[in-house]
Enzyme design. Structure first.
Site, PDB file in Angstrom:
ATOM      1  N   GLY A 167       0.828  -1.205   0.000  1.00  0.00           N
ATOM      2  CA  GLY A 167       0.000   0.000   0.000  1.00  0.00           C
ATOM      3  C   GLY A 167       0.861   1.253   0.000  1.00  0.00           C
ATOM      4  N   ARG A 181       0.893  -5.002  -6.088  1.00  0.00           N
ATOM      5  CA  ARG A 181       1.000  -6.268  -5.358  1.00  0.00           C
ATOM      6  C   ARG A 181       1.439  -7.291  -6.408  1.00  0.00           C
ATOM      7  NH1 ARG A 181      -0.757  -4.477  -0.109  1.00  0.00           N
ATOM      8  NH2 ARG A 181      -2.349  -2.935  -0.436  1.00  0.00           N
ATOM      9  N   ASP A 218       4.710  -4.836   6.079  1.00  0.00           N
ATOM     10  CA  ASP A 218       4.992  -6.204   6.506  1.00  0.00           C
ATOM     11  C   ASP A 218       5.214  -7.164   5.321  1.00  0.00           C
ATOM     12  OD1 ASP A 218       4.415  -8.326   8.784  1.00  0.00           O
ATOM     13  OD2 ASP A 218       3.160  -8.860   7.071  1.00  0.00           O
ATOM     14  N   THR A 275       4.178   2.539   5.611  1.00  0.00           N
ATOM     15  CA  THR A 275       2.776   2.101   5.631  1.00  0.00           C
ATOM     16  C   THR A 275       2.004   2.997   6.586  1.00  0.00           C
ATOM     17  OG1 THR A 275       1.249   0.355   6.366  1.00  0.00           O
ATOM     18  CG2 THR A 275       3.444   0.270   7.289  1.00  0.00           C
ATOM     19  N   ASP A 308      -0.423   2.127   8.250  1.00  0.00           N
ATOM     20  CA  ASP A 308      -1.015   1.316   9.317  1.00  0.00           C
ATOM     21  C   ASP A 308      -0.243   1.335  10.639  1.00  0.00           C
ATOM     22  OD1 ASP A 308      -2.854   0.644   7.398  1.00  0.00           O
ATOM     23  OD2 ASP A 308      -1.957  -1.298   6.927  1.00  0.00           O
ATOM     24  N   ASP A 321       1.775  -0.813  11.604  1.00  0.00           N
ATOM     25  CA  ASP A 321       1.572  -2.166  12.137  1.00  0.00           C
ATOM     26  C   ASP A 321       2.858  -2.989  12.236  1.00  0.00           C
ATOM     27  OD1 ASP A 321       1.925  -2.384   9.414  1.00  0.00           O
ATOM     28  OD2 ASP A 321       0.240  -3.736   9.075  1.00  0.00           O
ATOM     29  N   ARG A 352      -5.629  -2.385   8.964  1.00  0.00           N
ATOM     30  CA  ARG A 352      -5.645  -3.855   8.902  1.00  0.00           C
ATOM     31  C   ARG A 352      -5.851  -4.439  10.303  1.00  0.00           C
ATOM     32  NH1 ARG A 352      -2.309  -6.761   4.238  1.00  0.00           N
ATOM     33  NH2 ARG A 352      -0.766  -5.159   3.945  1.00  0.00           N
TER      34      ARG A 352
HETATM   35  P1  ATP Z   1       0.712  -2.408   3.494  1.00  0.00           P
HETATM   36  O1  ATP Z   1       0.774  -3.005   4.860  1.00  0.00           O
HETATM   37  O2  ATP Z   1       0.823  -0.929   3.512  1.00  0.00           O
HETATM   38  O3  ATP Z   1      -0.413  -2.894   2.648  1.00  0.00           O
HETATM   39  P2  ATP Z   1       2.623  -4.389   2.586  1.00  0.00           P
HETATM   40  O4  ATP Z   1       4.063  -4.255   2.219  1.00  0.00           O
HETATM   41  O5  ATP Z   1       2.325  -5.204   3.808  1.00  0.00           O
HETATM   42  O6  ATP Z   1       2.045  -2.916   2.710  1.00  0.00           O
HETATM   43  P3  ATP Z   1       1.557  -6.478   0.859  1.00  0.00           P
HETATM   44  O7  ATP Z   1       0.583  -6.386  -0.260  1.00  0.00           O
HETATM   45  O8  ATP Z   1       1.239  -7.394   1.983  1.00  0.00           O
HETATM   46  O9  ATP Z   1       1.822  -4.983   1.331  1.00  0.00           O
HETATM   47  O10 ATP Z   1       2.969  -6.965   0.246  1.00  0.00           O
HETATM   48  C1  ATP Z   1       3.560  -6.331  -0.885  1.00  0.00           C
HETATM   49  C2  ATP Z   1       4.189  -7.359  -1.814  1.00  0.00           C
HETATM   50  O11 ATP Z   1       5.247  -8.046  -1.142  1.00  0.00           O
HETATM   51  C3  ATP Z   1       3.270  -8.478  -2.298  1.00  0.00           C
HETATM   52  O12 ATP Z   1       2.492  -8.117  -3.412  1.00  0.00           O
HETATM   53  C4  ATP Z   1       4.268  -9.573  -2.677  1.00  0.00           C
HETATM   54  O13 ATP Z   1       4.833  -9.350  -3.953  1.00  0.00           O
HETATM   55  C5  ATP Z   1       5.365  -9.380  -1.613  1.00  0.00           C
HETATM   56  N1  ATP Z   1       5.182 -10.348  -0.507  1.00  0.00           N
HETATM   57  C6  ATP Z   1       4.277 -10.275   0.495  1.00  0.00           C
HETATM   58  N2  ATP Z   1       4.378 -11.327   1.339  1.00  0.00           N
HETATM   59  C7  ATP Z   1       5.365 -12.105   0.838  1.00  0.00           C
HETATM   60  C8  ATP Z   1       5.964 -13.364   1.221  1.00  0.00           C
HETATM   61  N3  ATP Z   1       5.554 -14.012   2.317  1.00  0.00           N
HETATM   62  N4  ATP Z   1       6.962 -13.846   0.455  1.00  0.00           N
HETATM   63  C9  ATP Z   1       7.392 -13.198  -0.644  1.00  0.00           C
HETATM   64  N5  ATP Z   1       6.875 -12.014  -1.064  1.00  0.00           N
HETATM   65  C10 ATP Z   1       5.890 -11.475  -0.351  1.00  0.00           C
END
Ligand code: ATP
Length: 319
Positions: free
Chosen positions: A11, A72, A103, A125, A127, A129, A171
């Protein structure tokens, strides 16, 4: 360490641009070549990299969103996707990577680190979090956006003597609801970290209404459930005029606050310095006003940092 790259993923959050700017400028200042990767891990596996120069990041420090865009990418989570990413990094002769995100972004970074590629994570982020850091980039701006909305809702809520249920993002983390609940003078804060009893909430609202209180504000973190459902329950149990507002993606936008711009600049410079110091598998953060870095696995394993005393204070101040 001669060539490094930067990406934003997950995000978007206000302040990501300030972080990109600082990664680029700090790298160039230190004599590194720096590449921007478009659309997070998606752009990485597709080879969507471009060299960033000093003017590439001009006039972005005050803009929300991310100039590198975000996406994503499910493919990156598969072994094949990770291999493609490592191959692209090799083809472009990239020696280290800075990832800006939450995360999920860090979990993705960890898979590259585990394969031996140096990565440093910068927490971006709204959040807030991530338990290892007191603040993430974008959280402060989101708080200000929500507080602005709460103030506006207060005007109409008190004019009509209503109960206002305001659903905010986060979240599974209640920080946006908690901080804006305290800052916005909410009567109740519903967060995933604690249980709530709808009957007690209704009793308190009715007592307040009988005492002549003309309005009640209830902050609901999205992780608790739907504001519309809570609105219907409270209306049914109290007979009061209750309205729900879901603030949604507006919380992600806007010019970053001073705090987010400064934090983003400090985090980003620290991340590049980590790579220059030969560090890898680390994430940058802030604790007790000090910029820190720690092991990515340790950071991801840390449990919630829910601020109980802030939660209790909100209850006391809303008597
Ligand atoms: P926000 O919390 O603001 O939404 P975020 O970084 O947690 O941000 P996610 O959509 O959960 O957002 O993760 C971003 C990208 O990271 C995913 O689209 C994927 O490509 C990669 N990713 C997430 N989890 C994993 C994992 N366990 N292993 C490998 N790649 C991952």
């Amino acid at each position: 360490m001669r060539r490094i790259a930067v990406l934003t993923s997950g995000g978007d959050a206000p302040g990501m641009n300030a972080a990109i700017r600082a990664v680029v400028r700090y790298s160039i200042y230190k004599g590194l070549q720096i590449f921007g990767i478009e659309r997070g891990y998606k752009g990485l596996i597709e080879g969507d990299l471009k060299e960033m120069l000093i003017p590439s990041v001009g006039d972005i420090i005050h803009r929300g969103g991310t100039m590198l865009r975000s996406a994503r990418c499910l493919e990156f989570m598969e072994e094949e996707g990770k291999k493609r990413a490592l191959n692209i990094l090799d083809v472009f002769k990239i020696d280290g990577l800075v990832v800006i995100g939450g995360d999920g972004t860090f979990r993705g970074a960890k898979t590259l680190c585990d394969a031996g590629f140096p990565v440093i994570g910068v927490p971006g982020t709204i959040d807030n979090d991530l338990a290892y850091t007191d603040y993430t980039i974008g959280f402060d701006t989101a708080l200000n956006t929500v507080l602005d909305a709460v103030s506006k809702l207060r005007d109409t809520t008190s004019s009509h003597e209503r109960v206002s249920i305001i659903e905010v993002m986060g979240r599974n983390c209640g920080d946006i609801a908690l901080y804006t609940g305290l800052g916005g003078g909410a009567e109740e804060i519903l967060v995933p970290e604690t249980k709530h009893d709808i009957d007690n909430i209704c009793k308190k609202i009715l007592l307040s209404a009988n005492r002549g209180k003309t309005q009640s504000i209830i902050m609901v973190a999205e992780g608790v459930g739907s504001a519309n459902d809570i609105c219907a329950q409270i209306h049914e149990k109290t007979g009061l005029d209750v309205r729900a507002t879901i603030l949604g993606h507006i919380q992600r936008g806007g010019s970053p606050t001073a705090k987010d711009r400064i934090l983003a600049s400090q985090f980003a410079a620290h991340a590049v310095q980590c790579l220059l110091d030969g560090k890898s598998s680390r994430v940058v953060g802030i604790r007790e006003n000090k910029i820190i870095d720690m092991d990515i696995t340790e950071a991801l394993d840390m449990k919630s940092k829910f601020n109980e005393s802030m939660y209790e204070l909100t209850k006391i101040l809303s008597i």
